[in-house]
Motif scaffolding. Structure first.
Motif, PDB file in Angstrom:
ATOM      1  N   TYR A 113      -4.899  10.297  -1.311  1.00  0.00           N
ATOM      2  CA  TYR A 113      -4.195  10.510  -2.576  1.00  0.00           C
ATOM      3  C   TYR A 113      -2.804  11.091  -2.313  1.00  0.00           C
ATOM      4  CZ  TYR A 113      -4.036  10.998  -7.666  1.00  0.00           C
ATOM      5  OH  TYR A 113      -3.729  10.848  -8.991  1.00  0.00           O
ATOM      6  N   HIS A 114      -2.724  11.979  -1.342  1.00  0.00           N
ATOM      7  CA  HIS A 114      -1.427  12.560  -1.007  1.00  0.00           C
ATOM      8  C   HIS A 114      -0.452  11.488  -0.529  1.00  0.00           C
ATOM      9  CE1 HIS A 114       1.544  14.836   1.440  1.00  0.00           C
ATOM     10  NE2 HIS A 114       1.454  15.668   0.424  1.00  0.00           N
ATOM     11  N   ARG A 115      -0.941  10.545   0.255  1.00  0.00           N
ATOM     12  CA  ARG A 115      -0.072   9.438   0.705  1.00  0.00           C
ATOM     13  C   ARG A 115       0.431   8.632  -0.487  1.00  0.00           C
ATOM     14  NH1 ARG A 115      -3.940   9.126   4.931  1.00  0.00           N
ATOM     15  NH2 ARG A 115      -5.053   7.422   3.887  1.00  0.00           N
ATOM     16  N   LEU A 116      -0.437   8.452  -1.490  1.00  0.00           N
ATOM     17  CA  LEU A 116      -0.018   7.749  -2.709  1.00  0.00           C
ATOM     18  C   LEU A 116       1.117   8.495  -3.403  1.00  0.00           C
ATOM     19  CD1 LEU A 116      -0.361   5.673  -5.044  1.00  0.00           C
ATOM     20  CD2 LEU A 116      -2.106   7.226  -5.994  1.00  0.00           C
ATOM     21  N   LEU A 117       0.991   9.813  -3.503  1.00  0.00           N
ATOM     22  CA  LEU A 117       2.026  10.607  -4.171  1.00  0.00           C
ATOM     23  C   LEU A 117       3.343  10.568  -3.393  1.00  0.00           C
ATOM     24  CD1 LEU A 117      -0.011  13.741  -5.336  1.00  0.00           C
ATOM     25  CD2 LEU A 117       0.688  11.749  -6.694  1.00  0.00           C
ATOM     26  N   VAL A 118       3.257  10.624  -2.076  1.00  0.00           N
ATOM     27  CA  VAL A 118       4.471  10.546  -1.257  1.00  0.00           C
ATOM     28  C   VAL A 118       5.121   9.172  -1.408  1.00  0.00           C
ATOM     29  CG1 VAL A 118       5.358  10.540   1.108  1.00  0.00           C
ATOM     30  CG2 VAL A 118       3.692  12.273   0.396  1.00  0.00           C
ATOM     31  N   TRP A 119       4.322   8.131  -1.417  1.00  0.00           N
ATOM     32  CA  TRP A 119       4.846   6.770  -1.616  1.00  0.00           C
ATOM     33  C   TRP A 119       5.530   6.653  -2.973  1.00  0.00           C
ATOM     34  CZ3 TRP A 119       2.670   3.022  -5.127  1.00  0.00           C
ATOM     35  CH2 TRP A 119       3.261   1.751  -5.029  1.00  0.00           C
ATOM     36  N   ASP A 120       4.904   7.221  -3.987  1.00  0.00           N
ATOM     37  CA  ASP A 120       5.502   7.187  -5.321  1.00  0.00           C
ATOM     38  C   ASP A 120       6.831   7.943  -5.343  1.00  0.00           C
ATOM     39  OD1 ASP A 120       5.614   6.952  -8.264  1.00  0.00           O
ATOM     40  OD2 ASP A 120       5.181   9.103  -8.211  1.00  0.00           O
ATOM     41  N   LEU A 121       6.855   9.087  -4.689  1.00  0.00           N
ATOM     42  CA  LEU A 121       8.061   9.915  -4.683  1.00  0.00           C
ATOM     43  C   LEU A 121       9.221   9.236  -3.958  1.00  0.00           C
ATOM     44  CD1 LEU A 121       9.363  12.691  -5.306  1.00  0.00           C
ATOM     45  CD2 LEU A 121       8.478  13.475  -3.096  1.00  0.00           C
ATOM     46  N   THR A 122       8.915   8.549  -2.885  1.00  0.00           N
ATOM     47  CA  THR A 122       9.985   7.971  -2.059  1.00  0.00           C
ATOM     48  C   THR A 122      10.420   6.584  -2.512  1.00  0.00           C
ATOM     49  OG1 THR A 122       8.306   7.168  -0.496  1.00  0.00           O
ATOM     50  CG2 THR A 122       9.338   9.296  -0.017  1.00  0.00           C
ATOM     51  N   THR A 123       9.538   5.834  -3.162  1.00  0.00           N
ATOM     52  CA  THR A 123       9.892   4.459  -3.534  1.00  0.00           C
ATOM     53  C   THR A 123      10.050   4.251  -5.034  1.00  0.00           C
ATOM     54  OG1 THR A 123       7.560   3.774  -3.623  1.00  0.00           O
ATOM     55  CG2 THR A 123       8.692   3.567  -1.502  1.00  0.00           C
ATOM     56  N   ARG A 124       9.446   5.136  -5.849  1.00  0.00           N
ATOM     57  CA  ARG A 124       9.544   5.056  -7.309  1.00  0.00           C
ATOM     58  C   ARG A 124       9.228   3.656  -7.845  1.00  0.00           C
ATOM     59  NH1 ARG A 124       9.152   9.928  -8.876  1.00  0.00           N
ATOM     60  NH2 ARG A 124      10.320   9.582 -10.800  1.00  0.00           N
ATOM     61  N   PRO A 125       8.088   3.067  -7.488  1.00  0.00           N
ATOM     62  CA  PRO A 125       7.753   1.712  -7.950  1.00  0.00           C
ATOM     63  C   PRO A 125       7.484   1.674  -9.444  1.00  0.00           C
ATOM     64  CG  PRO A 125       5.870   2.699  -6.870  1.00  0.00           C
ATOM     65  CD  PRO A 125       7.008   3.663  -6.676  1.00  0.00           C
ATOM     66  N   TRP A 126       7.710   0.518 -10.041  1.00  0.00           N
ATOM     67  CA  TRP A 126       7.563   0.404 -11.495  1.00  0.00           C
ATOM     68  C   TRP A 126       6.130   0.661 -11.937  1.00  0.00           C
ATOM     69  CZ3 TRP A 126       4.180  -2.840 -13.876  1.00  0.00           C
ATOM     70  CH2 TRP A 126       3.651  -3.890 -13.110  1.00  0.00           C
ATOM     71  N   LEU A 127       5.155   0.302 -11.077  1.00  0.00           N
ATOM     72  CA  LEU A 127       3.755   0.438 -11.452  1.00  0.00           C
ATOM     73  C   LEU A 127       3.390   1.908 -11.681  1.00  0.00           C
ATOM     74  CD1 LEU A 127       0.968  -0.807 -11.910  1.00  0.00           C
ATOM     75  CD2 LEU A 127       0.556  -0.629  -9.445  1.00  0.00           C
ATOM     76  N   THR A 128       3.698   2.760 -10.728  1.00  0.00           N
ATOM     77  CA  THR A 128       3.358   4.174 -10.890  1.00  0.00           C
ATOM     78  C   THR A 128       4.253   4.845 -11.922  1.00  0.00           C
ATOM     79  OG1 THR A 128       4.767   4.713  -8.988  1.00  0.00           O
ATOM     80  CG2 THR A 128       2.401   4.437  -8.581  1.00  0.00           C
TER      81      THR A 128
END
Length: 261
Positions: free
Chosen positions: A198-213
Motif C-alpha cells: 500500500y505504501h508503494r501505491l501511495l508513493v506512486w500516486d505522489l510521484t506520478t499523480r495519475p488520473w485514476l488515483t
C-alpha cells in the motif's frame, strides 16, 4: 503531499506566511515557490534543519520568484516568537491534535495574524481517526502522539472562541485513511507485505499523480478523507493602530502605521 488548498488560503506573492508545525516543510516549499515570504516553525531541531536545507536548495535552484524569502526557526506554538498582527497567512497543518492546550495555540494564531489575514487549520478527521484509535492504542498513545479527536463543528467553535471567523472547509487524503487502518490493524510498528504494498501505491500516486488515483481521491475525500481543513479569517479592523511588520527574510522588525482610508 499538500493538505491545504492555496487558492482557498488566498496566498499571494509578497505575503508573509507562517507555517506552524512545519515538519519537513512540505507546505513551506510550495508557499516559497508561489512568491511568499515564508517562516517555517517547528519545535523539532531536525525538522527545522531539514526544512532550512530544502528551502535553501529551492532558492539556489531559482525555483522561487524574485521578492520571495524563506527561513526556518525553532519555536513553541504556545509562545510564538512573532509580533502581534504581523503575518498575512498562517498554516497549521496536522499539529493542533498534538497540543494539550490547543486553545492557547489558537489564541496565539489569532494574536500574530494581521486583521484581514487568513489561517488554514487541518486536523485528522473524526471518523478515520476514531477507527485508528479503536484499532490500535499504539497509534496515538505515545509521546508526542494525538491526544484528541476533533469534530468539525468543535474545531470551528474553538476558532470562533479566539476571535476568528471560520469559512470554507474540505477534506483531503482519502487514499491515506485505509493505509493507516491497515497499519493499525496489523501493528503500527510491524513491517508486513500488505503495508509495504500500500505504501508503494501511495508513493506512486505522489510521484506520478495519475488520473485514476486523482479521480478516486476526489470522489472519496468527502466520505473518508483523512484530513479536515478549515479556513478562518481574522476580522479586519477599521482605523487600526500602528502595527509592527516582521520581515521573514531578515527577521528584523519595523513599524508600519495603518492609514485610515
Amino acid at each position: 503531499m499538500l493538505t491545504v488548498d492555496y487558492d482557498l488560503l488566498d496566498l499571494r506573492p509578497g505575503m508573509t506566511l507562517l507555517d506552524l508545525g512545519c515538519g519537513e516543510g512540505r507546505h513551506s516549499f510550495e508557499a516559497y515557490r508561489r512568491g511568499a515570504r515564508v517562516v517555517a516553525l517547528d519545535w523539532g531541531v531536525d525538522e527545522v534543519r531539514t526544512t532550512q536545507r530544502w528551502l535553501t536548495a529551492i532558492g539556489e535552484a531559482g525555483e522561487a520568484p524574485a521578492g520571495a524569502a524563506a527561513t526556518s526557526i525553532r519555536g513553541d506554538l504556545l509562545h510564538l516568537p512573532v509580533p502581534d498582527a504581523s503575518v498575512d497567512r498562517i498554516i497549521a497543518a496536522e499539529v493542533l491534535e498534538h497540543i494539550p492546550d490547543d486553545a492557547a495555540a489558537m489564541a496565539e494564531i489569532a494574536r500574530v495574524l494581521k486583521p484581514g489575514g487568513r489561517v488554514a487549520v487541518s486536523v485528522p478527521r473524526w471518523l478515520p481517526e476514531r477507527i485508528c484509535w479503536a484499532l490500535s492504542d499504539q497509534y496515538h498513545a505515545n509521546e508526542g502522539g494525538h491526544i484528541r479527536i476533533y469534530r468539525g463543528d468543535d474545531l470551528r467553535d474553538r476558532l470562533s472562541a479566539v476571535g476568528l471567523e471560520p469559512g470554507p472547509t474540505h477534506h483531503a487524503h482519502s487514499l491515506h485513511a485505509p493505509f493507516w487502518w491497515l497499519k493499525c490493524a496489523t501493528g503500527v510498528e510491524r513491517d508486513n507485505a500488505a503495508v509495504r504494498a500500500y505504501h508503494r501505491l501511495l508513493v506512486w500516486d505522489l510521484t506520478t499523480r495519475p488520473w485514476l488515483t486523482r479521480t478516486a481521491e476526489k470522489v472519496l475525500d468527502p466520505l473518508i478523507g483523512k484530513s479536515f481543513v478549515v479556513y478562518a479569517d481574522k476580522p479586519a479592523v477599521a482605523d487600526a493602530p500602528a502595527a509592527r511588520r516582521w520581515s521573514a527574510g531578515s527577521g528584523s522588525l519595523d513599524r508600519e502605521r495603518a492609514a485610515a482610508r
